[in-house]
Design an enzyme around this catalytic site. Structure first.
Site, PDB file in Angstrom:
ATOM      1  CG  HIS A  24      -2.297   0.479   0.981  1.00 18.09           C
ATOM      2  ND1 HIS A  24      -2.903   0.497  -0.262  1.00 18.09           N
ATOM      3  CD2 HIS A  24      -3.235   0.985   1.845  1.00 18.09           C
ATOM      4  CE1 HIS A  24      -4.132   0.978  -0.153  1.00 18.09           C
ATOM      5  NE2 HIS A  24      -4.353   1.297   1.100  1.00 18.09           N
ATOM      6  CG  ASN A  72      -8.759   5.065   5.173  1.00  9.84           C
ATOM      7  OD1 ASN A  72      -8.144   4.477   4.294  1.00  9.84           O
ATOM      8  ND2 ASN A  72      -9.413   4.435   6.120  1.00  9.84           N
ATOM      9  CG  ASP A  97      -1.738   0.405  -3.380  1.00 14.22           C
ATOM     10  OD1 ASP A  97      -1.813   1.592  -3.012  1.00 14.22           O
ATOM     11  OD2 ASP A  97      -2.512  -0.478  -2.972  1.00 14.22           O
ATOM     12  CG  ASN A 118     -10.411   3.069   1.712  1.00  9.47           C
ATOM     13  OD1 ASN A 118     -11.495   3.104   1.139  1.00  9.47           O
ATOM     14  ND2 ASN A 118     -10.106   2.142   2.598  1.00  9.47           N
TER      15      ASN A 118
END
Length: 195
Positions: A24, A72, A97, A118
């Site tokens: 991530h 997020n 990613d 997100n």
């Protein structure tokens, strides 16, 4: 060819040591390589909720941003920089990613949905448009890579050695094509990223 003198290149990731090297955080990893190419360092700016660097080239000014919010909430940081420098969404390029493409693949596209990502969701919500550019660094989906991990565990873990080698070669293709980005030649950049 995009006629802009300024671009904002954002690498997405999560702050903190526990996330370093995870799938991530590929956006952070990639933008760190870009900073190395231009030999610039990041400095934290509280008003941007992120670490920023500036590159001046003969073609354009390029801002590099690593939001220090968690993934997020990436949009808070991105929107603050866009607003401060009065940049349009079309001057924004986000590196992230991508589950839907395999390790070793890297693609450039403009617009689209967030496909459960997100960070992209937060940016689209904060700047109220999806018309920005994305550099999608493939990490593969666990079901395509014969992994039994659920998606959230998969993205928050490190890639295997083979996956890391493939991802690194994709990032290197982007690094070697960075001149196309600073010139605004996104059509050539799209072609040069393909294997």
């Amino acid at each position: 060819m995009i006629n802009s003198k300024v671009f904002l290149l954002v690498g997405l990731g999560n702050p903190g040591e526990r996330y370093i090297g995870t799938r991530h955080n590929i956006g952070f990893h990639t933008i760190d390589y870009v900073a190395e190419v231009f030999q610039v360092g990041f400095r934290y700016k509280d008003s941007f909720s992120g670490a920023i660097a500036q590159v001046k080239t003969s073609s354009c000014d390029l801002f590099l941003l690593k939001p220090t919010t968690y993934m997020n909430n990436s949009g808070i940081s991105v929107a603050s920089v866009l607003n401060f420098y009065k940049l349009a969404p079309e001057q924004l390029i986000v590196i992230h990613d991508e589950l839907d493409i395999l390790p070793g693949d890297i693609r450039l596209k403009q617009g689209g949905g967030f496909a459960g990502h997100n960070g992209l969701r937060s940016i689209q919500h904060s700047i109220t448009t999806s018309s920005f550019w994305r550099i999608r660094v493939g990490i593969g989906h666990p079901r395509l890579l014969n992994s039994r991990q659920n998606v959230s565990d998969f993205v928050l873990n490190k890639p295997t050695c083979d996956e890391f080698c493939s991802i690194s070669s994709a990032i290197e293709r982007f690094r070697s094509s960075i001149d196309s980005l600073v010139k605004g030649d996104f059509e050539f950049l799209q072609k040069s990223l393909k294997i």
